[in-house]
Motif scaffolding. Sequence first.
Motif, PDB file in Angstrom:
ATOM      1  N   HIS A 120      -7.913   3.885  -2.397  1.00 31.84           N
ATOM      2  CA  HIS A 120      -6.911   4.919  -2.165  1.00 31.84           C
ATOM      3  C   HIS A 120      -7.568   6.300  -2.156  1.00 31.84           C
ATOM      4  CE1 HIS A 120      -4.765   1.536  -4.096  1.00 31.84           C
ATOM      5  NE2 HIS A 120      -3.776   1.870  -3.289  1.00 31.84           N
ATOM      6  N   SER A 130      -0.488   7.399   0.121  1.00 28.63           N
ATOM      7  CA  SER A 130      -1.937   7.218   0.247  1.00 28.63           C
ATOM      8  C   SER A 130      -2.344   6.909   1.682  1.00 28.63           C
ATOM      9  CB  SER A 130      -2.410   6.078  -0.667  1.00 28.63           C
ATOM     10  OG  SER A 130      -2.249   6.408  -2.021  1.00 28.63           O
ATOM     11  N   ALA A 131      -1.431   6.326   2.431  1.00 29.98           N
ATOM     12  CA  ALA A 131      -1.759   5.909   3.797  1.00 29.98           C
ATOM     13  C   ALA A 131      -1.984   7.102   4.721  1.00 29.98           C
ATOM     14  CB  ALA A 131      -0.644   5.025   4.349  1.00 29.98           C
ATOM     15  N   GLU A 179      -8.031  -2.291  -2.378  1.00 25.49           N
ATOM     16  CA  GLU A 179      -7.322  -1.313  -3.211  1.00 25.49           C
ATOM     17  C   GLU A 179      -8.038   0.036  -3.264  1.00 25.49           C
ATOM     18  OE1 GLU A 179      -6.590  -3.156  -7.006  1.00 25.49           O
ATOM     19  OE2 GLU A 179      -5.095  -4.520  -6.172  1.00 25.49           O
ATOM     20  N   THR A 186      -7.784  10.193  -3.043  1.00 26.22           N
ATOM     21  CA  THR A 186      -7.295  10.975  -4.173  1.00 26.22           C
ATOM     22  C   THR A 186      -6.430  12.095  -3.617  1.00 26.22           C
ATOM     23  OG1 THR A 186      -9.290  10.470  -5.438  1.00 26.22           O
ATOM     24  CG2 THR A 186      -7.955  12.329  -6.193  1.00 26.22           C
ATOM     25  N   TYR A 244       0.852  -1.192   0.000  1.00 23.39           N
ATOM     26  CA  TYR A 244       0.000   0.000   0.000  1.00 23.39           C
ATOM     27  C   TYR A 244       0.887   1.242   0.000  1.00 23.39           C
ATOM     28  CZ  TYR A 244      -4.204   2.745   0.753  1.00 23.39           C
ATOM     29  OH  TYR A 244      -5.246   3.623   0.585  1.00 23.39           O
ATOM     30  N   PRO A 245       0.675   2.188  -0.929  1.00 24.27           N
ATOM     31  CA  PRO A 245       1.545   3.373  -1.018  1.00 24.27           C
ATOM     32  C   PRO A 245       1.515   4.206   0.263  1.00 24.27           C
ATOM     33  CG  PRO A 245       0.148   3.167  -2.969  1.00 24.27           C
ATOM     34  CD  PRO A 245      -0.367   2.188  -1.981  1.00 24.27           C
ATOM     35  N   CYS A 276      -8.651  -1.103   3.292  1.00 22.72           N
ATOM     36  CA  CYS A 276      -8.286  -0.323   2.101  1.00 22.72           C
ATOM     37  C   CYS A 276      -7.237  -1.048   1.268  1.00 22.72           C
ATOM     38  CB  CYS A 276      -7.773   1.055   2.511  1.00 22.72           C
ATOM     39  SG  CYS A 276      -9.067   2.151   3.134  1.00 22.72           S
ATOM     40  N   ALA A 277      -6.300  -1.695   1.939  1.00 20.22           N
ATOM     41  CA  ALA A 277      -5.277  -2.446   1.208  1.00 20.22           C
ATOM     42  C   ALA A 277      -5.892  -3.638   0.490  1.00 20.22           C
ATOM     43  CB  ALA A 277      -4.178  -2.899   2.171  1.00 20.22           C
ATOM     44  N   LEU A 307      -5.507   8.410   5.013  1.00 20.63           N
ATOM     45  CA  LEU A 307      -6.416   7.429   5.623  1.00 20.63           C
ATOM     46  C   LEU A 307      -6.462   7.602   7.134  1.00 20.63           C
ATOM     47  CD1 LEU A 307      -5.687   4.024   3.832  1.00 20.63           C
ATOM     48  CD2 LEU A 307      -7.534   5.647   3.377  1.00 20.63           C
ATOM     49  N   LYS A 343     -16.121   6.702  -1.384  1.00 17.24           N
ATOM     50  CA  LYS A 343     -15.342   5.504  -1.724  1.00 17.24           C
ATOM     51  C   LYS A 343     -15.673   4.340  -0.799  1.00 17.24           C
ATOM     52  CE  LYS A 343     -11.515   7.749  -4.117  1.00 17.24           C
ATOM     53  NZ  LYS A 343     -10.127   7.589  -4.542  1.00 17.24           N
TER      54      LYS A 343
END
Length: 307
Positions: free
Chosen positions: A271, A110-111, A269, A273, A106-107, A265-266, A114, A151
């Motif tokens: 993420h 992006s984390a 997928e 924005t 997971y990037p 989320c991982a 969250l 999302k």
Amino acid sequence: MVITALDGLQGMHLALYHLTNSAAGIVQEVGQNVQGFKVGDHIGVGTIVNSCRSCDYCNDDLESYCVKGAVYTFNGIDVDGTVTKGGYSSSIVVHERYCIKIPVNYPLASAAPLLCAGITVYSPMMRHKMNQPGKSLGVIGLGGLGHMAVKFGKAFGLNVTVFSTSISKKEQALKSLGADKFVVSSDQEQMKGLAKSFDFIIDTASGDHPFDPYMALLKTGGILVLVGFPSEVKFSPASLNLDMRTVSGSVTGGMKETQEMVDFCAAYELHPTIELIPIQYANEALERLTKRDVKYRFVIDIENSLK
């Protein structure tokens, strides 16, 4: 970044990617009593870095609601009197209880969002069982919080409608985020046509706005959750009582729930924005924020900014 254990130090370079009150990075060191993390782990720190760890709320994994007051990650006063600097630091010290493991795939950029915006909407959605496929969800406002609510709603199988005062966000809501419907909230005819049609509404708007028009959209027994901070909340008692509706407030979730959200989320997928920026661009980013010119979170790349 460095973190404290029950005694000794645990350390990690956690200021790699930063979003105001949250950050994500890679562990550099761990103290002798640290059990949940090792050097090289990808981890994150959310909106708090400490709490009393002994009150009923801390014992129930609701550290954000600590009776003695949780210590915020940025501009908070920790128990030793120091002022927390959050992800603006090149390193940070945090007890392992307040660290979240980020899956390697997971990037990190992006984390970070969250751990702030993501958990702010995920927590009340889980608390009020907004993960029932086929139910209807209204999302008021399409910013950092609102876009994550959309999302999550779609990932849970909900029928999602976005409410906004700006028609310019229609394409973003429907095409980019996958919402099922978009409604301009100032259109009274559209609003009346949706009376008693929503199981849930998440209100992410912090600007002042009327509440009765939205309460009228809830089904009997429907739930409106407020995660924004308008200056006042006003609605008629009839909007609440006559149809057995509920109004609830929420901030962020506890550590256990935050970890569950990151894992979700991982796995799916999901993420946020984001727009990744160097810290040298921070002033311009703040100016753009005042103009609502961001989709939907700025994330500062601290590591590369310092090279």
